[in-house]
Design an enzyme around this catalytic site. Structure first.
Site, PDB file in Angstrom:
ATOM      1  N   SER A  49      36.546  48.512  33.390  1.00  0.00           N
ATOM      2  CA  SER A  49      36.909  48.137  32.022  1.00  0.00           C
ATOM      3  C   SER A  49      36.646  49.286  31.068  1.00  0.00           C
ATOM      4  CB  SER A  49      36.100  46.909  31.567  1.00  0.00           C
ATOM      5  OG  SER A  49      36.381  45.787  32.387  1.00  0.00           O
ATOM      6  N   SER A  89      40.844  45.188  34.865  1.00  0.00           N
ATOM      7  CA  SER A  89      40.234  46.028  33.835  1.00  0.00           C
ATOM      8  C   SER A  89      40.301  45.340  32.486  1.00  0.00           C
ATOM      9  CB  SER A  89      40.961  47.384  33.774  1.00  0.00           C
ATOM     10  OG  SER A  89      40.298  48.273  32.924  1.00  0.00           O
ATOM     11  N   ASP A 111      40.222  45.815  28.887  1.00  0.00           N
ATOM     12  CA  ASP A 111      40.380  46.951  27.984  1.00  0.00           C
ATOM     13  C   ASP A 111      40.491  46.447  26.545  1.00  0.00           C
ATOM     14  OD1 ASP A 111      40.490  48.651  30.264  1.00  0.00           O
ATOM     15  OD2 ASP A 111      42.595  48.123  30.520  1.00  0.00           O
TER      16      ASP A 111
END
Length: 349
Positions: free
Chosen positions: A245, A283, A285
């Site tokens: 991340s 991930s 983000d």
């Protein structure tokens, strides 16, 4: 244990210069007046490599600040984000930590906020995370209230520590050891702005600062040049963290409302692509953007935002590179190792 391969330096010291815009004096998020940063690092030299990073706007003492959150990919735990989305207001410092410690950290921020508003009955801590479980025994949840309060109460101006510190102690990115990185840009908004967003006349000079907690997959790319860990660190095993991340915090003293700050936050996530982010399924983000401008100042109009967009993109790109270049090779949980980016001139200019 750590293997320190000599002093680590920031991107600019290696000749890696992102864009043409000038930086602030420190080239850090703390160039934005009144923005402080504090870290608490938990590193036992063996199985624990984690910590807390706090971004504390001093002007929060006068009430909330205009703010926005952009979710590039929502596979993460950003406590308090929906209220920021709804109201466009930041009510707390931004605290970053490890995935399984985010809930204890949020409770600790609540303690901090309650101490400052004894009559308050509703608070919205904003706490984000990345998963440092590749190098740290994340299930131990070692972060305590004291760790969080120390980061908040110890937040200061000056150049923040980068690399393996605070919430970046155990993170990896793009195949290498990463951590915390920061950068800033100065631009002119309004008036007759010169090409490139700086050096105009009749406008106001403002600062945009970024701080990143980097922990995402992809192929490291430095100013367009790919730097595969397999090539530059012979025998290295590419770390693939469970749940890679990135958390990005953008601060500015430009007068912007929440909607316009949302436009800046989107560019912050876009900038990850410049360094080779894969934007993987797992991930999380996120970018958080806030303005410290005094209340009542007229917002920068949309047609005048281009210099700020350029500043965000460049500052985030450089912050991400600093997070890698300042990190040191680390061996942690289960004997896993993440290697620091070697300073090889063939790749880094």
């Amino acid at each position: 244990m750590h293997a320190h391969g000599g002093e680590r330096v920031r991107a600019r010291s290696l000749g890696v210069v992102v864009g043409a815009l000038p930086t602030g004096p420190l080239n850090a998020i703390t160039d934005v007046p009144g923005v402080l940063v504090g870290h608490t690092t938990v590193d036992d030299g063996a199985d624990l490599h984690t910590g807390v990073t706090a971004i504390v706007p001093e002007s929060l003492a006068g009430g909330g600040l205009p703010a926005a959150v952009h979710t590039g990919n929502g596979y993460g735990k950003l406590v308090g984000s929906t209220q920021v989305d709804e109201l466009g207001v930041l009510e707390s410092p931004v605290v970053l930590t490890a995935t399984l410690s985010v809930f204890r950290a949020a409770d600790a921020v609540l303690t901090y906020l309650m101490g400052r508003r004894p009559d308050g009955v509703s608070f919205n801590p904003l706490v984000g995370e990345t998963n440092d479980g590749f190098l740290s025994d994340i299930r131990r949840r070692p972060i305590t209230e004291r760790h969080v309060l120390d980061a908040l109460e110890g937040a200061a101006g000056g150049l923040p520590a980068e690399g393996c510190v605070g919430a970046g102690t155990g993170t990896t990115a793009l195949g290498f050891k990463a951590g915390i990185g920061t950068s800033s840009r100065r631009v002119t908004v309004g008036g007759n702005v010169a090409a490139g967003g700086s050096g105009g006349t009749g406008g106001s000079e403002v600062t945009v600062g970024a701080l990143a907690q980097a922990n995402f997959g992809g192929l490291l790319t430095v100013r367009g040049v790919p730097v595969p860990v397999e090539e530059v660190v012979p025998g290295a095993r590419r770390p693939e963290p469970p749940g890679n991340s990135c958390m990005i915090v953008v601060a500015t003293d430009a007068p912007l409302d929440a909607r316009r700050l949302g436009r800046l936050a989107r560019r912050a996530v876009f900038a990850m692509g410049r360094v080779g982010a894969s934007y993987a399924q797992g991930s999380g983000d996120y970018a958080i953007a806030f303005s410290t401008a005094p209340p009542g100042a007229p917002a920068v109009p949309d047609p005048a935002l281009d210099p700020l967009f350029a500043a965000v993109m460049d500052a985030v790109e450089e912050a991400l590179l600093n997070s890698l270049f300042m990190a040191t090779t680390t061996t942690g949980f289960a004997g896993r190792t993440a290697h620091a980016v070697p300073y090889d001139r063939r790749y880094l200019g």
